[in-house]
Scaffold this active site. Sequence first.
Site, mmCIF file in Angstrom:
data_model
loop_
_atom_site.group_PDB
_atom_site.id
_atom_site.type_symbol
_atom_site.label_atom_id
_atom_site.label_comp_id
_atom_site.label_asym_id
_atom_site.label_seq_id
_atom_site.Cartn_x
_atom_site.Cartn_y
_atom_site.Cartn_z
ATOM 1 N NE ARG A 190 -10.328 15.509 4.429
ATOM 2 C CZ ARG A 190 -9.241 15.947 3.796
ATOM 3 N NH1 ARG A 190 -9.134 17.223 3.465
ATOM 4 N NH2 ARG A 190 -8.265 15.124 3.492
ATOM 5 C CD GLU A 212 -15.468 17.842 -0.190
ATOM 6 O OE1 GLU A 212 -14.649 17.073 -0.730
ATOM 7 O OE2 GLU A 212 -15.148 18.668 0.659
ATOM 8 C CG HIS A 226 -11.479 18.839 -1.357
ATOM 9 N ND1 HIS A 226 -11.967 17.886 -0.494
ATOM 10 C CD2 HIS A 226 -10.198 19.044 -0.963
ATOM 11 C CE1 HIS A 226 -11.035 17.530 0.374
ATOM 12 N NE2 HIS A 226 -9.940 18.227 0.107
HETATM 13 C C1 DGY Z 1 -5.464 16.743 1.744
HETATM 14 O O1 DGY Z 1 -4.317 16.534 1.357
HETATM 15 O O2 DGY Z 1 -5.903 16.254 2.783
HETATM 16 C C2 DGY Z 1 -6.321 17.653 0.943
HETATM 17 O O3 DGY Z 1 -7.595 17.755 1.367
HETATM 18 C C3 DGY Z 1 -6.247 17.274 -0.533
HETATM 19 O O4 DGY Z 1 -5.151 17.956 -0.924
#
Ligand code: DGY
Length: 326
Positions: free
Chosen positions: A238, A267, A286
């Site tokens: 993240r 983002e 992402h």
């Molecule tokens: C998640 O699943 O947490 C990803 O960031 C999106 O696929």
Amino acid sequence: MAAPKIVVTRRPPGAAEEMLRAAADVWTWPENRAMPRDELLARAGGADGLYCMLTDRIDAGLLDAAPRLGAVSQMAVGVDNIDVAACTARGIPVGHTPDVLTETTADTAFGLLIAAARRFREGMEDVVEGRWGEWDPMYMVGRDLHGSVLGIVGLGRIGRAVARRAAGFGMRVLYTKRFRDPAAEEELGVEYRSFEGLLAESDHVAVLTSLHAGTRHLVDRAALAAMKPSATLVNASRGPVVDTDALAEALSEGVIAAAGLDVTDPEPLPPDHPLASLPNCFIVPHIGSATVRTRILMAERAAVNLRAALEGNRMPYCINPEVYPA
Ligand code: DGY
């Protein structure tokens, strides 16, 4: 008995909606964008179950507005947009979608590592902007993966999948996590280091830990300064795990050599953000789990979770299983 009501905050791929409709009265936000907050609050008011995305903020305010809510199921593995403690306090199980996206996301992380370490963005920019001149022995030289040391921050499912790929590339793998993991050491041949030790020893660092209060800005100015000047940083977890301003500064001042990012903070990253214009920063939007097959599997896993909860069963993939009696 009336069928339970489910609110789906964005149309999922595959058979997910059909699976939900077989057991519930389903309302889906019809637009192809995140559901506006006021709309979400209003719709959640009548919902027994919520099928949500990582772009929805599921916090105490929303839970207060949703007195009937008995289950939350997210089409993602990460749940940092959800106040899980608030859900747990209300006895609401929260579902997520581990496993099905592990290998796809590990592929992305590894791709970012190769692209950043071998300067793919700079190379491509030279090609499209007409700077590709004659062959030159030291033109666009990058850093090897084979024979190098990869440090993995967060040896969870995706971290282990990246470690397996690294072994295939002839890399030595270090890892750091809250607790030492002797089983993983045995299975994957990875070596434990403190966070600081890993930063100092690694040629490439891959951040694959989840985001929570303890990992926000884990990779800050001091952490970047502790890395080798030739190092590559990859973030496929993240955005806020890395201090964006510190990273932009480190990349432009040569504190580290390159970065490969699937996630940023904020983002979407505005195109005029300093990170976006750095030639040694390879960024994708992402898309770690974004393959057709994996997104369908995620959507359907989230549907399985929600159906199970609304049918009075345990969610098979629940982030707060403590809501269930022992
Ligand atoms: C998640 O699943 O947490 C990803 O960031 C999106 O696929």
